[in-house]
Motif scaffolding. Structure first.
Motif, mmCIF file in Angstrom:
data_model
loop_
_atom_site.group_PDB
_atom_site.id
_atom_site.type_symbol
_atom_site.label_atom_id
_atom_site.label_comp_id
_atom_site.label_asym_id
_atom_site.label_seq_id
_atom_site.Cartn_x
_atom_site.Cartn_y
_atom_site.Cartn_z
ATOM 1 N N VAL A 43 67.036 51.839 87.086
ATOM 2 C CA VAL A 43 68.116 51.702 86.763
ATOM 3 C C VAL A 43 68.715 53.236 85.923
ATOM 4 N N ALA A 44 68.119 53.416 84.476
ATOM 5 C CA ALA A 44 68.954 54.176 84.100
ATOM 6 C C ALA A 44 68.586 55.156 84.575
ATOM 7 N N TYR A 45 67.950 55.867 85.249
ATOM 8 C CA TYR A 45 68.020 56.691 86.906
ATOM 9 C C TYR A 45 69.603 56.804 87.190
ATOM 10 N N ILE A 46 69.784 55.787 87.759
ATOM 11 C CA ILE A 46 70.727 55.928 88.808
ATOM 12 C C ILE A 46 71.962 55.888 87.983
ATOM 13 N N LEU A 47 71.967 55.464 85.949
ATOM 14 C CA LEU A 47 72.984 55.885 85.988
ATOM 15 C C LEU A 47 73.593 56.615 85.213
ATOM 16 N N LYS A 48 72.226 57.779 84.820
ATOM 17 C CA LYS A 48 72.142 58.703 84.505
ATOM 18 C C LYS A 48 72.668 59.740 85.574
ATOM 19 N N ASP A 49 72.490 59.463 86.394
ATOM 20 C CA ASP A 49 73.545 60.667 88.308
ATOM 21 C C ASP A 49 74.832 59.829 87.994
ATOM 22 N N GLU A 50 75.301 58.721 87.655
ATOM 23 C CA GLU A 50 76.752 57.975 87.720
ATOM 24 C C GLU A 50 76.644 57.148 87.715
ATOM 25 N N PRO A 51 77.765 56.836 86.287
ATOM 26 C CA PRO A 51 77.613 56.029 85.983
ATOM 27 C C PRO A 51 78.151 55.310 86.612
ATOM 28 N N ASN A 52 78.302 53.676 86.138
ATOM 29 C CA ASN A 52 78.628 52.365 86.736
ATOM 30 C C ASN A 52 78.657 51.560 86.249
ATOM 31 N N GLU A 53 79.478 51.269 85.852
ATOM 32 C CA GLU A 53 80.504 49.568 84.240
ATOM 33 C C GLU A 53 78.945 48.748 84.555
ATOM 34 N N GLN A 54 79.669 48.015 86.114
ATOM 35 C CA GLN A 54 78.521 46.725 85.934
ATOM 36 C C GLN A 54 77.535 47.240 86.450
ATOM 37 N N LEU A 55 76.232 48.258 86.804
ATOM 38 C CA LEU A 55 75.374 48.070 86.949
ATOM 39 C C LEU A 55 74.997 48.234 85.363
ATOM 40 N N GLU A 56 75.250 48.792 84.523
ATOM 41 C CA GLU A 56 75.071 48.407 82.942
ATOM 42 C C GLU A 56 75.447 47.830 82.355
ATOM 43 N N LYS A 57 76.023 47.106 82.371
ATOM 44 C CA LYS A 57 76.749 45.705 81.973
ATOM 45 C C LYS A 57 75.054 44.843 82.084
ATOM 46 N N THR A 58 74.766 45.291 83.693
ATOM 47 C CA THR A 58 73.668 43.465 84.170
ATOM 48 C C THR A 58 72.516 43.993 83.198
ATOM 49 N N ALA A 59 72.581 45.943 83.407
ATOM 50 C CA ALA A 59 71.337 45.881 82.553
ATOM 51 C C ALA A 59 71.165 45.507 81.257
ATOM 52 N N ASP A 60 72.295 45.718 80.853
ATOM 53 C CA ASP A 60 72.849 45.008 78.458
ATOM 54 C C ASP A 60 71.801 43.568 78.651
ATOM 55 N N GLU A 61 72.357 43.220 79.754
ATOM 56 C CA GLU A 61 72.499 42.179 79.640
ATOM 57 C C GLU A 61 70.564 41.689 79.474
ATOM 58 N N VAL A 62 70.135 42.401 80.519
ATOM 59 C CA VAL A 62 68.683 42.257 80.658
ATOM 60 C C VAL A 62 67.747 42.262 79.472
ATOM 61 N N ILE A 63 68.160 43.222 78.970
ATOM 62 C CA ILE A 63 68.003 44.086 77.589
ATOM 63 C C ILE A 63 68.202 43.100 76.325
ATOM 64 N N ASP A 64 69.188 42.542 76.480
ATOM 65 C CA ASP A 64 70.117 41.636 75.095
ATOM 66 C C ASP A 64 68.755 40.131 75.768
ATOM 67 N N LEU A 65 67.855 39.516 76.569
ATOM 68 C CA LEU A 65 67.238 39.019 77.310
ATOM 69 C C LEU A 65 66.325 39.843 76.674
ATOM 70 N N LEU A 66 65.539 40.262 77.239
ATOM 71 C CA LEU A 66 63.823 40.946 76.710
ATOM 72 C C LEU A 66 64.225 40.352 75.357
ATOM 73 N N GLU A 67 65.488 41.059 74.579
ATOM 74 C CA GLU A 67 65.186 41.036 72.680
ATOM 75 C C GLU A 67 65.016 39.974 72.173
ATOM 76 N N ARG A 68 65.698 38.914 72.669
ATOM 77 C CA ARG A 68 65.442 36.945 72.961
ATOM 78 C C ARG A 68 63.999 36.882 73.136
ATOM 79 N N ALA A 69 63.575 37.585 74.170
ATOM 80 C CA ALA A 69 62.533 37.231 74.448
ATOM 81 C C ALA A 69 61.392 37.275 73.345
ATOM 82 N N GLN A 70 61.317 38.410 72.478
ATOM 83 C CA GLN A 70 60.375 38.778 71.649
ATOM 84 C C GLN A 70 60.214 38.346 70.439
ATOM 85 N N GLN A 71 58.393 38.335 70.115
ATOM 86 C CA GLN A 71 58.545 37.415 69.302
ATOM 87 C C GLN A 71 59.159 38.020 67.603
#
Length: 643
Positions: A80-108
């Motif tokens: 996803v990061a490489y695709i966003l670098k190639d061409e911005p995609n607001e919805q895809l970036e939003k989805t990725a950010d939500e996954v990253i938020d989830l990873l942060e919450r899962a971190q001990q």
């Protein structure tokens, strides 16, 4: 410290790779997102996202999947990061950010982030480094975070993995009280070096150095770990500790052994570390291993790892075609390793192999529509044998929707997404052109912004034009790889011929004062040619392969009928190009006059020569096989030298 500098702001323009990027963007990433969320019908569930929800305390349930299931999410985020670098995609970036938020919450709280151990074995962290992939998963998270930071300039994911890496650094090392182990599946070593590049935190460089150089020391850590777990029997791994390349210190290793993906991930890290620390012994080890892999254990497709048993290297010149394993991930790893070897030395042999793997043994792992995948990439397929023979059970006649061990699809997506990183590099006011891919890019040389526009219809056409845009005239060097497959290259600068008689390791160095609108014209004549293998490769004796430019070809049943091994290609038969087949835009196929051995009796064995009947064969690019009707496939064709 020395960094390998690639040009990162590359915009891909050419038809070939633009098509793959669009497929990854529009098909593969959404498809894999559905897979990660268990929304694909008739496929093995992934549960990867749900595992993180459970680890974060936001859902109930048990851990599901392989111990390395987290890595599928990480590789998806990296793609996803490489695709966003190639061409911005607001919805895809939003989805990725939500996954990253989830990873942060899962971190001990201490920084640990691994759903298998958080959910299933919270008290057993780091007790099974041999098998359970904790550090492997950490490495993929780090790679994804670095890529996402470069693409979006957002720090949250990077901060998450830095916290995790800092914790790992507290746990592992040579100091008293720390664990003196290293990963059973290499990956974190190369990831830490990438993290060091963006943070300049030398803790990560030193930790990578530790993991690489601790490997293989005595007493052997994995043996000691097994004893602590109460496992007193023999090491079950194929080849023992050779399986994960821990049989001896890395600087002493000269032959590639064991699990091929683990090996090339380690070699990739070794090459990068050798560059960054100017370590000559590590560099020599990389060179020795490269020669062994590419000159004695690599398929013509750029596939590596011939044995299904352990997904591993076997021995020199053992390259069976119909039982080859050649995992997609292994070829992807070979591409990564080749790029880092170019950091050690600008030598055509590295870029040639990188190109071979890119155009053949990697992208063959995915349908042209991006919806089905090969884990295994054989060079000969007989569907009936795949269905009936146990020794060919790993070979599939058609690509699969998904896998229980789903490492290859996201790995392929992240490689394609980052294709721009392999084209150029700079060093000491020199611009190196390693691959010929239509693109636009910019680089700083002598404090000048240099824009490079590359136009080409490669790999179907060998004509390339490089245009230079620069604010003021500047002296520097452009080094052009002259592909090893090209017999009579032509190079012009502003329409003036440049001699190609004197190459340095396969590169043509052009030093001059470059001015705005200067142009380089490259002509790499492409024609179909026969390729023969070393006679030590027993399976290929009396056989020939067809190649045009960087593209390897194969025969398919849909074009040539059944029983492809009955076809014999005469030595003097002309290989003819056919343009515009419709299977892939611009694709060139090849046809030739040949013979087919035919039955003239019902007897199983006869004492008279079989009859021959003339036929016309059609060969298609290997990467595109199995995109029409399923059937037989063959790369190495029997050669008739008597006609």
């Amino acid at each position: 410290m020395i960094f390998l500098k690639s040009i990162e702001n590359v915009q891909i323009k050419d038809t070939f790779w633009r098509s793959y990027l669009e497929t990854v963007k529009k098909e593969v990433i959404p498809y894999q997102w559905e897979a990660l969320n268990d929304r694909l019908p008739n496929t093995e569930p992934s549960h990867a996202i749900e595992n993180f929800r459970i680890a974060a305390g936001e859902a109930e349930g048990e851990f599901f999947g392989m111990v390395f299931q987290d890595s599928d999410v990480a590789k998806w985020l990296e793609a996803v990061a490489y695709i966003l670098k190639d061409e911005p995609n607001e919805q895809l970036e939003k989805t990725a950010d939500e996954v990253i938020d989830l990873l942060e919450r899962a971190q001990q709280e201490d920084g640990y982030l691994n759903t298998y151990y958080t959910i299933k074995e919270p008290n057993n962290r780091w007790t099974n480094l041999t098998d359970n992939h904790e550090l492997y998963c950490a490495g993929h998270l780090i790679e994804a975070a670095v890529a996402y930071y470069k693409a979006t300039n957002k720090r949250k994911f990077l901060d998450v993995v830095c916290k995790y890496a800092d914790y790992i650094d507290q746990v592992f090392g040579e100091e008293e009280g720390k664990i003196h182990g290293y990963p059973g599946h290499q990956e974190i070593e190369l990831a830490l070096l990438k993290l060091y590049e963006v943070t300049e935190n030398e803790r990560y460089l030193h930790l990578s150095h530790y993991f690489i150089h601790q490997r293989g020391k005595q007493p052997h850590y994995f043996d000691e770990e097994r004893k602590r777990r109460g496992q007193t029997g023999p090491n079950w791994y194929i080849g023992g500790n050779q399986y994960n390349q821990s049989h001896q210190p890395v600087i002493e290793q000269k032959q590639a052994v064991g699990h091929s993906v683990r090996a090339v991930y380690m070699y990739t890290a070794m090459a990068d570390l050798a560059k960054k620390t100017n370590n000559e012994s590590l560099k020599i080890a990389c060179e020795n291993l490269w020669e062994n892999v590419t000159q004695k254990q690599m398929y013509i497709t750029g596939g590596i790892g011939s044995s299904e048993h352990g997904e591993s290297f076997s021995f020199d010149y053992d390259l069976p075609n119909d039982t080859s394993y050649t995992e997609t991930c292994a070829s992807v790893g070979l591409v990564f390793w080749a790029r880092n070897m170019l950091g050690l030395e600008k030598n055509r042999k590295y870029a040639d192999v990188m190109e071979r793997a890119l155009y053949n043994g990697t992208i063959s792992g995915m349908d042209l529509d991006g919806k089905k995948f090969f884990y295994v990439n054989p060079l000969e397929v007989w569907p009936k044998a795949c269905n009936h023979r146990f020794d060919k059970r790993h070979v599939k006649a058609v690509r699969q929707q998904w896998f229980t061990c789903a490492c290859c699809p996201p790995n392929l997506a992240r490689m394609i997404g980052s294709i721009g990183d392999f084209i150029y590099s700079t060093e000491d006011n020199q611009l190196f052109v390693h691959l010929y891919i239509g693109s636009e890019s910019a680089v700083s040389i002598k404090n000048q912004k240099v824009k490079v526009i590359q136009e080409t219809n490669y790999p179907w056409d060998g004509d390339v034009k490089l245009s230079i845009e620069i604010e003021s005239a500047t002296e520097f060097t452009i080094a052009l790889r002259i592909p090893g497959w090209c017999k009579n290259p032509v190079v012009k600068v502003n329409n003036q011929l440049i001699s190609v008689e004197h190459l340095e390791n396969g590169y043509l160095y052009i030093n001059r004062t470059w001015e705005n609108n200067d142009q380089i014209e490259l002509i790499f004549p492409m024609k179909p040619e026969r390729i023969w293998s070393n006679p030590k490769v027993r399976e290929n004796l009396g056989k020939v392969a067809i190649q045009r430019g960087p593209i390897l070809y194969c025969l398919e049943e849909v074009d040539n009928g059944k029983e492809l091994p009955a076809i014999q290609l005469p030595r003097q038969s002309i290989l003819q190009e056919v343009n515009g087949t419709g299977l892939f835009e611009g694709m060139v196929t090849i046809k030739a006059e040949a013979y087919r051995l035919v039955e003239n009796t019902d007897d199983l064995y006869v004492n008279n020569a079989l009859l021959k009947t003339p036929c016309i064969i059609k060969a298609v690019p290997y990467f595109a096989w199995c995109n029409r009707q399923p059937g037989e496939m063959l790369v190495w064709i029997n050669e008739d030298r008597n006609v």
